[in-house]
Design a protein around this motif. Structure first.
Motif, short mmCIF file in Angstrom:
data_model
loop_
_atom_site.label_atom_id
_atom_site.label_comp_id
_atom_site.label_asym_id
_atom_site.label_seq_id
_atom_site.Cartn_x
_atom_site.Cartn_y
_atom_site.Cartn_z
N ALA A 246 -2.99 -3.90 -1.91
CA ALA A 246 -2.35 -3.34 -3.10
C ALA A 246 -2.60 -1.84 -3.20
O ALA A 246 -1.70 -1.06 -3.52
CB ALA A 246 -2.84 -4.06 -4.35
N ILE A 247 -3.84 -1.41 -2.91
CA ILE A 247 -4.16 0.03 -2.96
C ILE A 247 -3.35 0.79 -1.91
O ILE A 247 -2.79 1.86 -2.18
CB ILE A 247 -5.68 0.26 -2.74
N ALA A 248 -3.26 0.20 -0.72
CA ALA A 248 -2.50 0.85 0.35
C ALA A 248 -1.03 1.00 -0.04
O ALA A 248 -0.42 2.05 0.16
CB ALA A 248 -2.64 0.06 1.65
N PHE A 249 -0.47 -0.06 -0.63
CA PHE A 249 0.93 -0.01 -1.06
C PHE A 249 1.12 1.05 -2.14
O PHE A 249 2.05 1.86 -2.10
CB PHE A 249 1.37 -1.39 -1.57
N TYR A 250 0.22 1.03 -3.12
CA TYR A 250 0.28 1.96 -4.23
C TYR A 250 0.30 3.40 -3.73
O TYR A 250 1.16 4.21 -4.09
CB TYR A 250 -0.95 1.72 -5.12
N GLN A 251 -0.66 3.69 -2.83
CA GLN A 251 -0.77 5.07 -2.32
C GLN A 251 0.45 5.44 -1.48
O GLN A 251 0.94 6.56 -1.55
CB GLN A 251 -2.05 5.22 -1.51
N ASP A 252 0.94 4.48 -0.73
CA ASP A 252 2.08 4.75 0.13
C ASP A 252 3.33 5.12 -0.68
O ASP A 252 4.02 6.10 -0.40
CB ASP A 252 2.36 3.52 1.00
N VAL A 253 3.62 4.33 -1.72
CA VAL A 253 4.82 4.60 -2.52
C VAL A 253 4.69 5.92 -3.28
O VAL A 253 5.62 6.72 -3.35
CB VAL A 253 5.15 3.43 -3.47
N LYS A 254 3.50 6.17 -3.84
CA LYS A 254 3.29 7.42 -4.59
C LYS A 254 3.44 8.64 -3.65
O LYS A 254 4.01 9.66 -4.03
CB LYS A 254 1.89 7.43 -5.21
N ARG A 255 2.93 8.47 -2.42
CA ARG A 255 3.02 9.56 -1.45
C ARG A 255 4.48 9.82 -1.08
O ARG A 255 4.92 10.97 -0.99
CB ARG A 255 2.21 9.18 -0.21
N ARG A 256 5.21 8.74 -0.88
CA ARG A 256 6.63 8.93 -0.55
C ARG A 256 7.38 9.62 -1.70
O ARG A 256 8.25 10.46 -1.47
CB ARG A 256 7.29 7.56 -0.26
N ALA A 257 7.05 9.24 -2.93
CA ALA A 257 7.72 9.86 -4.08
C ALA A 257 7.38 11.35 -4.13
O ALA A 257 8.26 12.19 -4.34
CB ALA A 257 7.29 9.17 -5.37
N LEU A 258 6.11 11.69 -3.92
CA LEU A 258 5.67 13.09 -3.93
C LEU A 258 6.40 13.88 -2.86
O LEU A 258 6.86 15.00 -3.09
CB LEU A 258 4.15 13.15 -3.71
N ALA A 259 6.54 13.27 -1.69
CA ALA A 259 7.21 13.95 -0.58
C ALA A 259 8.67 14.25 -0.92
O ALA A 259 9.27 15.18 -0.36
CB ALA A 259 7.13 13.09 0.69
N LEU A 260 9.24 13.48 -1.82
CA LEU A 260 10.63 13.72 -2.23
C LEU A 260 10.70 14.64 -3.45
O LEU A 260 11.75 14.81 -4.05
CB LEU A 260 11.31 12.39 -2.54
N GLY A 261 9.55 15.19 -3.82
CA GLY A 261 9.54 16.14 -4.93
C GLY A 261 9.46 15.49 -6.30
O GLY A 261 9.67 16.14 -7.32
N ARG A 262 9.14 14.21 -6.33
CA ARG A 262 9.03 13.54 -7.64
C ARG A 262 7.57 13.51 -8.10
O ARG A 262 6.64 13.54 -7.30
CB ARG A 262 9.55 12.10 -7.54
N ASP A 263 7.39 13.42 -9.41
CA ASP A 263 6.06 13.23 -9.97
C ASP A 263 5.63 11.79 -9.70
O ASP A 263 6.28 10.85 -10.17
CB ASP A 263 6.14 13.48 -11.49
N PRO A 264 4.54 11.60 -8.95
CA PRO A 264 4.12 10.22 -8.63
C PRO A 264 3.84 9.39 -9.89
O PRO A 264 3.97 8.17 -9.85
CB PRO A 264 2.83 10.43 -7.82
N GLN A 265 3.48 10.04 -10.97
CA GLN A 265 3.25 9.31 -12.22
C GLN A 265 4.52 8.70 -12.78
O GLN A 265 4.47 7.82 -13.64
CB GLN A 265 2.71 10.28 -13.27
N ALA A 266 5.65 9.23 -12.36
CA ALA A 266 6.92 8.73 -12.88
C ALA A 266 7.41 7.51 -12.11
O ALA A 266 8.53 7.05 -12.30
CB ALA A 266 7.97 9.84 -12.86
N VAL A 267 6.55 7.01 -11.20
CA VAL A 267 6.86 5.77 -10.48
C VAL A 267 5.71 4.80 -10.74
O VAL A 267 4.62 4.95 -10.19
CB VAL A 267 6.97 6.00 -8.95
N LYS A 268 5.94 3.83 -11.60
CA LYS A 268 4.87 2.90 -11.98
C LYS A 268 4.85 1.73 -11.00
O LYS A 268 5.89 1.11 -10.76
CB LYS A 268 5.12 2.36 -13.40
N ILE A 269 3.67 1.43 -10.50
CA ILE A 269 3.52 0.32 -9.54
C ILE A 269 2.95 -0.89 -10.27
O ILE A 269 1.85 -0.83 -10.83
CB ILE A 269 2.58 0.72 -8.38
#
Lengths: 441, 441
Positions: A246-269
């Motif tokens: 779950a931690i790995a998934f969480y970090q992976d999705v937040k990282r992908r969002a950040l890479a696209l210029g989005r605020d990782p907080q705006a993607v709730k897991i």
């Protein structure tokens, strides 16, 4: 992520007939006709709202899923059901699943905008691409389009839907009775979308809704699914069996969002969790075991064989999974669920019968059987360790499991300062702490 | 037709924003934001139910209709809106328009079955084929499919929808907790439909609904439309400007139904009527004139030009319609409405300005301005002479026009024994006196 901004977690009630355990309908307390009974669902939504949960959530696929002998397979269409629940509740969010592969954007964008108006800004759309040939064959196709193609279509679908939701300025209606001008024609415009899958002239015939856009939710965990989530999703529902994964998934999705210029907080897991509650741990485990005993193994074996793309005869109830199963890459659709099931069976060396028991409760989502404090501890632990921004709560039995969660687990989370004691806003976006999209005019 | 069997008439409330007169929103009493306000519609539905009307009805097209400057053009999608109204009412029927050209049968059949469950058997579907290139361009097409093709698709759409609604036997759910059998798999079956437009494997994922099928309604009056109505419709909404034309239409559709082996009584003919009520005839005529004065002629001229497929510059407000207009045969879509407008203008030698006034009230439906007794007399006259089995009531102003109709006209019709004083059944089919279709198992 700053601690202050994620001090509160989010909880949804994932509603499903008599409960997420496939044998829940067989309990003496369960109404086997609940899946089409609007009063049953109104009761569930009111319980969830009493607990100040962020939303109620409904899954969906435009196909009769599984064997109707096995469990309540017939049900109500989610946008209809949630609209009915809007009138029975005041604040709780309403998230409906709908397929981007088997709908047209103009139709679906209208319905979500309408639900958002009717509910005062509480609509969410869980975007699914719908795996499986059986659904495809309800829409004139011989088989499902390939996984990648379904995700490309989903991206085009969401792109045009956003344009449609923005086709009326927030202030388009001027209502000038004197001059006889209802809306300012310059503040309503066509979308003239020409994407790879959709051509839509627009404008939408629904004025901009309270939330601007419904909350966008996504639940695919494959590579394509994660990319899509990082780009579009504001909440991600996911099945995670262990804290580390779950931690790995969480970090992976937040990282992908950040890479696209989005605020990782705006993607709730939000992982799924199947709570099975008892006054003691032993009582909880006994309820869990009772439910597993009520599973009809032959039905369940057929379903498992289907998930694994096998002949049911290849599965021995008292043996492990056979060797030589395909890799995820070879699977078209529900990729991540396939991998989760195979990995779970291999890792814990489960027999088919044991695997069926584990899946019967949450279909891949993690079951926690325990006392209210134990469940609250687990929720806090996952939240504190960065495995989740909250949970999609999937009671094994409904309504009793939701009542137990709301009345016995939520107060503990509230006492610990982890969950709201009152709604602070009126819209689903308010509950999630997400901004209302500007109207692009 | 035996007198006894049609001693009672049927009345629907056709709901539309602030009313059917295009300038209704400009009255001081009107809320210009009403078209997306669920409380406005709940109020209307409760008024209609207080009057024991058969149903509330909503029109629809998947396109932004007309100029948003001119009148409230944005609105709520009808299946969503009616689902919300189901929870605010107990007995009144709920008829939503939906396009057979721009939906998929599996999706729409599910939604109507779901609405029928949620409402306890009160759903009706007004089947429209949706004329016009602007709607087509919201769905990836350059222009509308031809009239004939749209009707062929509609027939295939209804054929497969009926199979889907019948894909669960009424008694499919056996709920045998002991044996662990929820539904009898032999009583749920695929539809395996392969028609000219649709291939659908089925089964539906909604158990059979209280009415079996939603009430099927149709509103096209062209040749293709009448044939379709005779074959499928249980109620026909129609625009008729004169008693003689209405009688001819009534007899024609009933004759076509009989020729197809149907009971003509099972096809209810319901013309639209726009009542404008006053304590005196003069007062009613003054309200009617006031509304017409509030029409913005430039907007209305553009709309008329669109209906007639003309350049607006070809229309002179103070002259009659130009010569050389095309014949109905040359028109693709909304054929019968085109002919009605042209015939009305020619027959009464109306100027464009006068024609706009006549159309502004009911868009082709007949406006009756008068006292409650005068309106009741007209209704009785049309009903007694075999021009109508009832009416689709289209108040010029809402809610006031519906309140006036329910509180002042309905009691007269009830006193005369022409209209129910209480609902006798619980479903829309009960209200119309139509049988529940058997399940074909």
């Amino acid at each position: 992520m700053p601690e202050a901004e994620r001090s509160r977690l989010h909880l949804n009630a994932f509603l499903m007939s008599t409960g997420h355990h496939e044998a829940s309908w067989r309990l003496p307390e369960s109404d086997p006709y609940a899946s089409t009974d609007i009063e049953h669902y109104k009761n569930l939504a009111r319980i969830a709202e009493r607990g100040r949960l962020d939303s109620v959530f409904l899954a969906d696929s435009p196909v009769l899923m599984g064997d109707p002998g096995r469990r309540p397979a017939g049900k109500l269409e989610p946008t209809v059901l949630l609209t009915a629940l809007a009138g029975a509740t005041r604040r709780i969010g309403l998230i409906a699943t709908a397929s981007s592969s088997y709908n047209e954007p103009y139709n679906l964008a209208r319905r979500f905008a309408s639900l958002d108006h009717v509910s005062g800004g509480r609509a969410g759309w869980n975007i699914v691409t719908t795996a499986g040939g059986d659904a495809a064959r309800n829409f004139g196709l011989d088989d499902s389009p390939p996984h990648r193609e379904r995700y490309e279509r989903a991206a085009d679908f969401v792109d045009v839907s956003k344009k449609l939701w923005d086709s009326w300025a927030d202030d388009a209606i001027v209502a000038d009775k004197e001059r006889g001008v209802h809306a300012d024609p310059a503040r309503v415009r066509g979308v003239d979308h020409a994407g790879p899958y959709f051509r839509v002239e627009g404008a939408l015939n629904v004025p901009r809704s309270p939330q601007g856009h419904p909350l966008l939710v996504q639940a695919g965990s494959s590579e394509d699914g994660r990319d899509f989530a990082a780009r579009y999703a504001e909440a991600v529902f996911t099945a995670q069996q262990s804290l580390d994964e779950a931690i790995a998934f969480y970090q992976d999705v937040k990282r992908r969002a950040l890479a696209l210029g989005r605020d990782p907080q705006a993607v709730k897991i939000l992982p799924g969790i199947v709570p099975v509650l008892g006054d003691t741990e032993a009582e909880a485990l006994e309820l869990d075991a009772e439910l597993d005993r009520l599973i009809v193994p032959e039905y369940a074996k057929r379903q498992l064989a289907r998930t694994l793309r096998l002949d049911p005869a290849a599965l021995d109830l008292d043996g492990e999974l056979p060797d030589g199963l395909p890799e995820e890459d070879e699977i078209e659709g529900a990729k991540s669920r396939y991998t989760l099931v195979v990995d779970l069976a291999r890792r814990e060396r489960l027999t088919v019968r044991q695997l069926i028991g584990r899946l019967g409760g949450g279909r891949g989502h993690r079951t926690f059987a325990g006392t209210p404090v134990q469940i609250a501890d687990t929720i806090e632990d996952w939240f504190a360790r960065g495995a989740a921004d909250g949970f999609n709560v999937m009671p094994a039995v409904l309504p009793s499991g939701l009542e137990a969660f709301v009345d016995r687990v939520v107060p503990i989370l509230q006492e610990r300062g982890l969950f709201r004691t009152e709604y602070e806003g009126t819209t689903l976006r308010d509950h999630y702490g997400l901004a209302r999209p500007a109207d692009r005019f």
